[in-house]
Design a protein around this motif. Sequence first.
Motif, short mmCIF file in Angstrom:
data_model
loop_
_atom_site.label_atom_id
_atom_site.label_comp_id
_atom_site.label_asym_id
_atom_site.label_seq_id
_atom_site.Cartn_x
_atom_site.Cartn_y
_atom_site.Cartn_z
N VAL A 50 0.83 -1.20 0.00
CA VAL A 50 0.00 0.00 0.00
C VAL A 50 0.87 1.25 0.00
N MET A 51 1.81 1.34 0.91
CA MET A 51 2.74 2.47 0.98
C MET A 51 4.00 2.08 0.20
N ARG A 52 4.37 2.92 -0.75
CA ARG A 52 5.52 2.62 -1.60
C ARG A 52 6.40 3.86 -1.74
N THR A 53 7.64 3.67 -2.15
CA THR A 53 8.59 4.75 -2.38
C THR A 53 8.99 4.74 -3.84
N LEU A 54 9.00 5.91 -4.44
CA LEU A 54 9.44 6.07 -5.82
C LEU A 54 10.68 6.95 -5.79
N VAL A 55 11.77 6.47 -6.36
CA VAL A 55 13.03 7.20 -6.31
C VAL A 55 13.52 7.45 -7.73
N THR A 56 13.82 8.72 -8.02
CA THR A 56 14.48 9.08 -9.27
C THR A 56 15.82 9.69 -8.89
N GLU A 57 16.56 10.13 -9.88
CA GLU A 57 17.87 10.72 -9.62
C GLU A 57 17.78 11.96 -8.73
N HIS A 58 16.69 12.72 -8.84
CA HIS A 58 16.57 13.98 -8.11
C HIS A 58 15.32 14.11 -7.26
N ALA A 59 14.58 13.04 -7.08
CA ALA A 59 13.34 13.15 -6.30
C ALA A 59 13.03 11.84 -5.59
N ILE A 60 12.37 11.98 -4.47
CA ILE A 60 11.87 10.84 -3.70
C ILE A 60 10.41 11.12 -3.39
N ALA A 61 9.55 10.15 -3.71
CA ALA A 61 8.12 10.32 -3.47
C ALA A 61 7.60 9.16 -2.64
N VAL A 62 6.73 9.47 -1.71
CA VAL A 62 6.02 8.45 -0.94
C VAL A 62 4.63 8.34 -1.55
N LEU A 63 4.28 7.13 -1.94
CA LEU A 63 3.03 6.90 -2.65
C LEU A 63 2.09 6.02 -1.84
N LEU A 64 0.81 6.27 -2.00
CA LEU A 64 -0.24 5.43 -1.44
C LEU A 64 -0.93 4.75 -2.62
N VAL A 65 -0.91 3.43 -2.63
CA VAL A 65 -1.52 2.67 -3.72
C VAL A 65 -2.91 2.20 -3.27
N GLY A 66 -3.91 2.68 -3.97
CA GLY A 66 -5.28 2.29 -3.68
C GLY A 66 -5.72 1.22 -4.65
N ARG A 67 -5.70 -0.01 -4.21
CA ARG A 67 -6.04 -1.12 -5.11
C ARG A 67 -7.51 -1.11 -5.49
N ILE A 68 -8.37 -0.81 -4.56
CA ILE A 68 -9.81 -0.80 -4.85
C ILE A 68 -10.18 0.39 -5.72
N THR A 69 -9.63 1.56 -5.40
CA THR A 69 -9.94 2.78 -6.15
C THR A 69 -9.09 2.92 -7.40
N LYS A 70 -8.08 2.07 -7.55
CA LYS A 70 -7.15 2.12 -8.67
C LYS A 70 -6.50 3.49 -8.80
N THR A 71 -5.97 3.98 -7.66
CA THR A 71 -5.29 5.27 -7.64
C THR A 71 -3.89 5.13 -7.04
N VAL A 72 -3.00 5.98 -7.49
CA VAL A 72 -1.68 6.15 -6.89
C VAL A 72 -1.64 7.60 -6.44
N THR A 73 -1.53 7.82 -5.13
CA THR A 73 -1.53 9.17 -4.57
C THR A 73 -0.13 9.52 -4.09
N VAL A 74 0.38 10.66 -4.55
CA VAL A 74 1.68 11.16 -4.09
C VAL A 74 1.43 11.87 -2.77
N LEU A 75 1.84 11.24 -1.68
CA LEU A 75 1.61 11.81 -0.34
C LEU A 75 2.69 12.81 0.05
N GLN A 76 3.92 12.50 -0.34
CA GLN A 76 5.06 13.35 0.01
C GLN A 76 6.03 13.34 -1.16
#
Length: 81
Positions: A50-76
């Motif tokens: 459910v809670m995931r981290t996305l890392v690029t060369e210059h950014a870090i994002a904390v994501l919330l994956v909503g399986r039922i709603t089929k959404t990926v929300t950038v929390l931070q």
Amino acid sequence: MTYRLKYGTGTEAVHDAMPSIESEQLSLALAAACEDPIGATEVYGEDDGVMRTLVTEHAIAVLLVGRITKTVTVLQLSYTG
């Protein structure tokens, strides 16, 4: 199935303020996360899928994956410059 991207309060402003190259890298990574939220991201804390981290060369994002709603929300979102 493709997930819909959503932003939490203030995170879209951080993305918009990033330089164009770094912003594009993040946009591509977020698009990949919307196609495969688990495969395109890393574990955030305990691996609950459910809670995931996305890392690029210059950014870090904390994501919330909503399986039922089929959404990926950038929390931070942090721009690391």
